[in-house]
Motif scaffolding. Structure first.
Motif, PDB file in Angstrom:
ATOM      1  N   VAL A 138       0.959  -1.247  -0.081  1.00 51.78           N
ATOM      2  CA  VAL A 138       0.149   0.083  -0.013  1.00 51.78           C
ATOM      3  C   VAL A 138       0.972   1.419  -0.131  1.00 51.78           C
ATOM      4  N   ILE A 139       1.885   1.237   0.959  1.00 45.71           N
ATOM      5  CA  ILE A 139       2.711   2.188   0.919  1.00 45.71           C
ATOM      6  C   ILE A 139       3.504   2.617  -0.355  1.00 45.71           C
ATOM      7  N   ASP A 140       3.785   1.574  -1.324  1.00 50.32           N
ATOM      8  CA  ASP A 140       4.514   1.851  -2.463  1.00 50.32           C
ATOM      9  C   ASP A 140       3.453   2.701  -3.259  1.00 50.32           C
ATOM     10  N   ALA A 141       2.162   2.253  -3.212  1.00 54.58           N
ATOM     11  CA  ALA A 141       1.318   3.068  -4.251  1.00 54.58           C
ATOM     12  C   ALA A 141       1.126   4.313  -3.627  1.00 54.58           C
ATOM     13  N   GLU A 142       1.210   4.499  -2.262  1.00 49.18           N
ATOM     14  CA  GLU A 142       0.864   5.954  -1.617  1.00 49.18           C
ATOM     15  C   GLU A 142       1.784   6.945  -1.898  1.00 49.18           C
ATOM     16  N   ILE A 143       2.971   6.379  -2.019  1.00 52.20           N
ATOM     17  CA  ILE A 143       4.222   7.211  -2.427  1.00 52.20           C
ATOM     18  C   ILE A 143       4.202   7.541  -4.100  1.00 52.20           C
ATOM     19  N   VAL A 144       3.912   6.514  -4.757  1.00 58.28           N
ATOM     20  CA  VAL A 144       3.969   7.085  -6.228  1.00 58.28           C
ATOM     21  C   VAL A 144       2.919   8.114  -6.349  1.00 58.28           C
ATOM     22  N   HIS A 145       1.603   7.877  -5.687  1.00 63.38           N
ATOM     23  CA  HIS A 145       0.529   8.697  -5.896  1.00 63.38           C
ATOM     24  C   HIS A 145       0.903  10.062  -5.142  1.00 63.38           C
ATOM     25  N   LEU A 146       1.776  10.136  -4.102  1.00 62.28           N
ATOM     26  CA  LEU A 146       2.054  11.329  -3.458  1.00 62.28           C
ATOM     27  C   LEU A 146       2.922  12.196  -4.521  1.00 62.28           C
ATOM     28  N   GLY A 147       3.606  11.622  -5.180  1.00 58.80           N
ATOM     29  CA  GLY A 147       4.844  12.099  -6.286  1.00 58.80           C
ATOM     30  C   GLY A 147       3.903  12.922  -7.385  1.00 58.80           C
ATOM     31  N   ALA A 148       2.704  11.992  -7.796  1.00 65.65           N
ATOM     32  CA  ALA A 148       1.863  12.570  -8.866  1.00 65.65           C
ATOM     33  C   ALA A 148       1.127  13.551  -8.429  1.00 65.65           C
ATOM     34  N   GLU A 149       0.668  13.462  -7.176  1.00 68.88           N
ATOM     35  CA  GLU A 149      -0.267  14.452  -6.540  1.00 68.88           C
ATOM     36  C   GLU A 149       0.526  15.880  -6.334  1.00 68.88           C
ATOM     37  N   PHE A 150       1.921  15.718  -5.967  1.00 67.13           N
ATOM     38  CA  PHE A 150       2.897  17.051  -5.927  1.00 67.13           C
ATOM     39  C   PHE A 150       2.935  17.710  -7.192  1.00 67.13           C
ATOM     40  N   LEU A 151       3.249  16.772  -8.276  1.00 70.93           N
ATOM     41  CA  LEU A 151       3.286  17.418  -9.799  1.00 70.93           C
ATOM     42  C   LEU A 151       2.130  18.192 -10.131  1.00 70.93           C
ATOM     43  N   GLU A 152       0.767  17.445  -9.826  1.00 68.09           N
ATOM     44  CA  GLU A 152      -0.272  17.971 -10.151  1.00 68.09           C
ATOM     45  C   GLU A 152      -0.514  19.307  -9.538  1.00 68.09           C
ATOM     46  N   ARG A 153      -0.248  19.327  -8.309  1.00 69.35           N
ATOM     47  CA  ARG A 153      -0.400  20.786  -7.380  1.00 69.35           C
ATOM     48  C   ARG A 153       0.330  21.745  -7.900  1.00 69.35           C
ATOM     49  N   CYS A 154       1.806  21.230  -8.458  1.00 70.44           N
ATOM     50  CA  CYS A 154       2.480  22.265  -9.131  1.00 70.44           C
ATOM     51  C   CYS A 154       1.833  22.830 -10.555  1.00 70.44           C
ATOM     52  N   GLY A 155       0.885  22.275 -11.007  1.00 70.43           N
ATOM     53  CA  GLY A 155       0.125  22.705 -12.123  1.00 70.43           C
ATOM     54  C   GLY A 155       0.641  21.921 -13.356  1.00 70.43           C
ATOM     55  N   LEU A 156       1.397  20.690 -13.148  1.00 68.61           N
ATOM     56  CA  LEU A 156       1.828  19.883 -14.442  1.00 68.61           C
ATOM     57  C   LEU A 156       0.841  18.784 -14.510  1.00 68.61           C
ATOM     58  N   ASN A 157       0.404  18.854 -15.882  1.00 67.75           N
ATOM     59  CA  ASN A 157      -0.941  17.731 -16.241  1.00 67.75           C
ATOM     60  C   ASN A 157      -0.335  16.638 -16.834  1.00 67.75           C
ATOM     61  N   ASP A 158       0.558  16.802 -18.037  1.00 67.27           N
ATOM     62  CA  ASP A 158       0.850  15.807 -18.897  1.00 67.27           C
ATOM     63  C   ASP A 158       2.095  15.037 -18.271  1.00 67.27           C
ATOM     64  N   VAL A 159       1.838  14.127 -17.189  1.00 63.86           N
ATOM     65  CA  VAL A 159       3.083  13.716 -16.660  1.00 63.86           C
ATOM     66  C   VAL A 159       2.778  12.203 -16.629  1.00 63.86           C
ATOM     67  N   VAL A 160       3.603  11.236 -17.087  1.00 64.48           N
ATOM     68  CA  VAL A 160       3.489   9.829 -17.320  1.00 64.48           C
ATOM     69  C   VAL A 160       4.185   9.070 -16.218  1.00 64.48           C
ATOM     70  N   CYS A 161       3.347   8.231 -15.735  1.00 63.64           N
ATOM     71  CA  CYS A 161       4.034   7.498 -14.496  1.00 63.64           C
ATOM     72  C   CYS A 161       4.593   6.157 -14.853  1.00 63.64           C
ATOM     73  N   LEU A 162       6.113   5.900 -14.811  1.00 60.84           N
ATOM     74  CA  LEU A 162       6.471   4.641 -15.174  1.00 60.84           C
ATOM     75  C   LEU A 162       6.722   3.592 -13.893  1.00 60.84           C
ATOM     76  N   VAL A 163       6.521   2.461 -13.970  1.00 62.48           N
ATOM     77  CA  VAL A 163       6.701   1.822 -12.782  1.00 62.48           C
ATOM     78  C   VAL A 163       7.475   0.430 -13.174  1.00 62.48           C
TER      79      VAL A 163
END
Ligand code: HAM
Length: 441
Positions: A138-163
């Motif tokens: 769960v924490i792995d997913a939470e951390i990935v989500h936190l990174g994505a959420e941070f970028l979204e709050r910075c106003g960046l939308n076209d971000v791709v998540c590689l795992v």
């Protein structure tokens, strides 16, 4: 002689500097809301800390560290990243004693002697998070989500998540053997550097920036995920399911081994196509074995770091040279006596809270040596919403004039006391139309 900032290092003046602070504030606000506490470690560490944790064959340790030799042959290094320093601090201060979980975040400068190019600096800023004591997916997913959420709050939308998952130590050892076997027929085509990597630390061949090597790997390297055992595979599958639950869209990337030796199991990167070659905005993963490697107790851990220069490049203000100041309230003294009176009022005026924004009112004092006309011109240049005017007539009558700059309306107010004046300023600030000020100016 002209002095310049060193190659790959830059000055942040005005807008870029403010944006850096804004982005750090977004991070610290978000990370604190996710239960992280702040940590600040020294910018320099014993170079062996990085050697042991990132690996001597990693690009960072083998060629990119800024090191200084100290007396007694001790070598210290400017930190190229902060995970090793945070783990060192956790061990040094026994922070995991009597805890089953610890969440830390940081922001600061990192140093890598890389070839500078767009998005790649030799001094750059990162914000990052590290979680200790959690091995559940769960924490792995939470951390990935936190990174994505941070970028979204910075106003960046076209971000791709590689795992990806790079397995545990044994699984990686097995994979490394297979990798060496698969690449051996192409050894002669590899550069000296990549041949050395293949011998010393084969996984690092997959990070090579050499195009021939990249092509050979693409054509012949086996996929690391084919070497995962049951437990690691199940962990990874659960991570992916939790990512779905959290609404994170991801792509699987079996070449994502990350450039550092401390990773195990889950790895991830958040990348943007708008960035060109240096496309990673954020990278991280699990590093379950690192605490032990650095002499501590076994402790599962996971984290990420995001590069702020790349984020700021996508936020527009990075190359801005805008240094113009704007103030809410400009003070115009007509003579020396009024200048002194307004000077003594200045500190108190700056304690007034702006009625619409989370900050104090900004105030600037004019020079009585300048004509009224040029003081008002300066008030306009500062885009001030309110101007206070004080001369001998006003002082004699215990008054002060307040001019509203969007409409040009001017009123005379009783002064002192200051309190009523402050209320009038706040009221006017609440009322003025910023668009009108801009056009009036
Ligand atoms: P990293 O991938 O080396 O990971 O760096 C993280 C981010 O820092 C990159 O995605 C990139 O945005 C930025 N970055 C790296 N090098 C430069 C550079 N030369 N110029 C500008 N930006 C750069 C780490 O540093 C790990 N410590 C992340 C981590 C934390 N893993 C687990 N916990």
């Amino acid at each position: 002689m002209d002095f310049h900032a060193l190659s790959g290092m830059r000055d942040y003046i005005g807008a870029p500097s403010e944006d850096l602070r804004t982005v750090i504030n977004i991070a610290s606000d978000l990370f604190q809301s996710a239960g992280f506490r702040e940590i600040e470690t020294p910018i320099m560490e014993d170079a062996r800390l990085f050697d042991r944790s990132l690996g001597s064959a990693s690009d960072i340790v083998s060629k990119e560290m800024y090191t200084v030799e100290q007396s007694g042959d001790r070598i210290i290094a400017l930190r190229p990243e902060n995970t090793a320093g945070v783990v060192r601090a956790v061990n040094q201060h026994s922070l995991m004693a009597n805890r089953n979980q610890l969440k830390l975040f940081y922001a600061g400068s990192m140093f890598r002697h890389e070839r500078p190019q767009s998005g790649r600096y030799r001094q750059f800023h990162q914000v990052g998070v590290e979680v200790f004591g959690r091995s559940d997916p769960v924490i792995d997913a939470e951390i990935v989500h936190l990174g994505a959420e941070f970028l979204e709050r910075c106003g960046l939308n076209d971000v791709v998540c590689l795992v990806n998952s790079i397995g545990n130590l044994e699984e990686r050892e097995q994979y490394k053997k297979e990798l060496v076997g698969a690449l051996d027929p192409y050894r002669e085509e590899l550069s000296d550097d990549d041949r050395r990597r293949l011998e010393e630390n084969p996984l690092r061949v997959l990070d090579s920036k050499d195009e021939t090597c990249q092509q050979i790997c693409e054509d012949h390297a086996p996929s690391i995920r084919d070497y995962l055992g049951n437990e690691t595979r199940q962990h990874f599958e659960s991570v992916l399911e939790y990512l779905d639950d959290l609404g994170v869209t991801y792509e699987l990337d079996d070449t994502l081994v990350r450039g550092l030796d401390y990773y195990s199991r889950t790895t991830f990167e958040l990348v943007s196509e708008d960035l060109g070659a240096q496309d990673a905005l954020c990278g991280g993963g699990r590093y379950d074995g690192l605490s032990e490697v650095l002499g501590g107790d076994p402790c599962p851990a996971i984290g990420f770091a995001a590069g702020l220069e790349r984020i700021m490049m996508l936020r527009d203000r990075f190359e801005s040279e805008d240094l113009d100041t704007s103030v809410d309230c400009y003070l115009v003294p007509f003579d020396e006596e009024s200048h002194r009176e307004l000077l003594s009022l200045l500190p108190e005026l700056r304690t007034i809270q702006h009625p619409q924004q989370q900050r104090s009112v900004s105030v600037e004092l004019g020079d009585p040596g300048d004509s009224l006309r040029s003081q008002l011109r300066r008030a306009n240049r500062y885009r001030s919403a309110v101007t206070l005017l004080l001369g001998s007539d006003e002082r004699e009558n215990n008054e002060i004039s307040l001019k509203r700059m969007d409409t040009g309306d001017q009123r005379t107010l009783d002064y002192p006391p200051a309190e009523k004046l402050f209320d009038q300023i706040k009221g006017t600030l609440l009322d003025v139309d910023p668009e009108e000020i801009a056009s009036a100016n």
